[in-house]
Write an enzyme that holds these catalytic residues in place. Structure first.
Site, PDB file in Angstrom:
ATOM      1  N   LYS A  52      80.908  -1.891  11.149  1.00 19.97           N
ATOM      2  CA  LYS A  52      81.908  -1.624  10.114  1.00 19.97           C
ATOM      3  C   LYS A  52      81.240  -0.990   8.884  1.00 19.97           C
ATOM      4  O   LYS A  52      81.778  -0.043   8.301  1.00 19.97           O
ATOM      5  CB  LYS A  52      82.628  -2.928   9.728  1.00 19.97           C
ATOM      6  CG  LYS A  52      83.551  -3.441  10.828  1.00 19.97           C
ATOM      7  CD  LYS A  52      84.086  -4.845  10.546  1.00 19.97           C
ATOM      8  CE  LYS A  52      84.851  -5.382  11.751  1.00 19.97           C
ATOM      9  NZ  LYS A  52      85.269  -6.783  11.614  1.00 19.97           N
ATOM     10  N   GLN A  57      84.572 -12.139   8.312  1.00 17.44           N
ATOM     11  CA  GLN A  57      84.276 -11.935   9.727  1.00 17.44           C
ATOM     12  C   GLN A  57      84.502 -13.226  10.505  1.00 17.44           C
ATOM     13  O   GLN A  57      83.975 -14.272  10.153  1.00 17.44           O
ATOM     14  CB  GLN A  57      82.828 -11.442   9.892  1.00 17.44           C
ATOM     15  CG  GLN A  57      82.447 -11.092  11.316  1.00 17.44           C
ATOM     16  CD  GLN A  57      83.245  -9.918  11.890  1.00 17.44           C
ATOM     17  OE1 GLN A  57      83.475  -8.916  11.219  1.00 17.44           O
ATOM     18  NE2 GLN A  57      83.686 -10.055  13.133  1.00 17.44           N
ATOM     19  N   ASP A  71      92.611  -6.838   6.890  1.00 16.74           N
ATOM     20  CA  ASP A  71      92.813  -7.266   8.280  1.00 16.74           C
ATOM     21  C   ASP A  71      94.279  -7.623   8.541  1.00 16.74           C
ATOM     22  O   ASP A  71      94.660  -7.867   9.683  1.00 16.74           O
ATOM     23  CB  ASP A  71      91.939  -8.499   8.595  1.00 16.74           C
ATOM     24  CG  ASP A  71      90.558  -8.098   9.118  1.00 16.74           C
ATOM     25  OD1 ASP A  71      90.450  -7.016   9.722  1.00 16.74           O
ATOM     26  OD2 ASP A  71      89.609  -8.877   8.923  1.00 16.74           O
TER      27      ASP A  71
END
Ligand SMILES: NC(=O)c1ccc[n+]([C@@H]2O[C@H](COP(=O)([O-])OP(=O)(O)OC[C@H]3O[C@@H](n4cnc5c(N)ncnc54)[C@H](OP(=O)(O)O)[C@@H]3O)[C@@H](O)[C@H]2O)c1
Length: 299
Positions: free
Chosen positions: A54, A98, A127
């Site tokens: 990422k 994460q 997200d």
């Protein structure tokens, strides 16, 4: 029949090039570059790889990235405190935590994942996990679209695969993939992506009776299960489109949830693993980070 291979990797590169150009325009208009902050608790090897990928993707797109490594035994209070700092930091456009968070067996402090995700400012929730963003999606007026289902929507659209009036079977009902995927495809007005709505959706899971028959009734079959090659050729209707979200490590190979060669023999189109849905997920994360920066600049 040999199915058309839907090249997620190539489409992801195309989307990333578009985002890079848009980031350049945003910065040329006098704004600071978008910035993605990632929090990684512990040192799980797979998570480290995901976070590194990422970061690299951000760099290539001109998006700044900040990796916040926190020790495996980070407490709930410490993690929530760090999220609050990032929420309040005007230089941070997007925040991701994460997953998975370390379990107690791995030396973790017993973190409450739900409470952690709920703590991210919905305006920086790239997200799209926060209840606010899930609710907006449900109502057909999304702010952020969750990255993996959005990547699949983009793939279908850019490969000219119509969903309107089609029967889509999504196997797997996770909050990250299956549930939002089903919701996005069932939307009435294309609010979740161009030409990709108005499907008749069946959401299947581990308690679904007659799964083979259900899958065989799909015009578009989306597998997000996490079981290597569980979807066999006899579960696919001749000419169906098959999207494989699964990423499963078997020995030193990565395999999907679909038995790829069997699917290729009956389907009209399939996604490979790797090189299918996976690259699109990161591309859509970059998209969300840019969107967050734009909204914050307008606010
Ligand atoms: N390509 C990407 O970027 C990306 C992103 C996210 C995930 N993934 C991959 O996608 C896969 C799914 O991930 P996830 O996070 O959605 O998984 P998850 O949270 O573990 O959910 C799995 C779902 O599959 C269902 N399921 C399990 N066994 C089944 C069976 N025998 N028959 C029918 N349904 C069954 C479960 O049903 P119940 O609800 O009844 O338990 C559950 O709803 C994994 O391989 C993951 O690595 C890929």
């Amino acid at each position: 029949m040999t199915a058309r291979r839907l090249d997620g990797k190539a489409i992801a590169l195309q989307i990333r090039a578009e985002i890079t150009e848009q980031v350049g325009q945003f910065v040329a208009a006098g704004h600071a570059p978008p910035k993605l902050a990632a929090i990684l608790v512990g040192d799980d090897p797979a998570s480290q790889v995901y976070v590194r990928n990422k970061e690299r993707a951000c760099q290539k797109a001109g998006i700044e990235s900040l990796l916040d490594r926190m020790p495996v035994d980070t407490t709930q209070e410490q993690l929530l405190g760090r999220i609050a700092e990032l929420n309040a930091d005007p230089s941070v456009s997007g925040i991701l935590v994460q997953l998975p968070l370390p379990s107690k067996d791995q030396g973790g402090a017993g973190l409450d994942e739900r409470a952690v995700l709920d703590a991210v400012d919905p305006g920086k929730d790239v997200d799209a996990f926060s209840p606010v963003n899930v609710g907006l999606l449900m109502q057909g007026r999304p702010r952020f679209l969750p990255c993996t289902p959005h990547g699949i929507i983009q793939l279908l659209h850019r490969c000219d695969i119509e969903t309107s009036g089609k029967h889509v079977v999504v196997v797997g009902r996770s909050d990250i993939v299956g549930k939002p995927m089903a919701m996005m495809l069932a939307q009435k007005d294309g609010s979740c992506g161009p030409r990709t709505a108005n499907a008749t959706v069946t959401l299947a899971h581990s308690r679904t009776a007659n799964l083979t028959e259900v899958c065989r009734s799909a015009d578009i079959l989306i597998a997000a299960v996490g079981r290597p090659e569980m979807i066999r050729g006899d579960m696919i209707r001749e000419g169906a489109v098959v999207i494989d979200v699964g990423i499963n490590r078997v020995g030193d190979r990565l395999v999907g949830d679909v038995a790829f060669e069997e699917a290729e023999a009956v389907a009209s189109a399939t996604t490979p693993v790797p090189g299918g849905v996976g690259p699109l997920t990161i591309a859509m994360l970059l998209h969300n980070t840019l969107m967050a920066a734009k909204w914050q600049a307008e606010a």
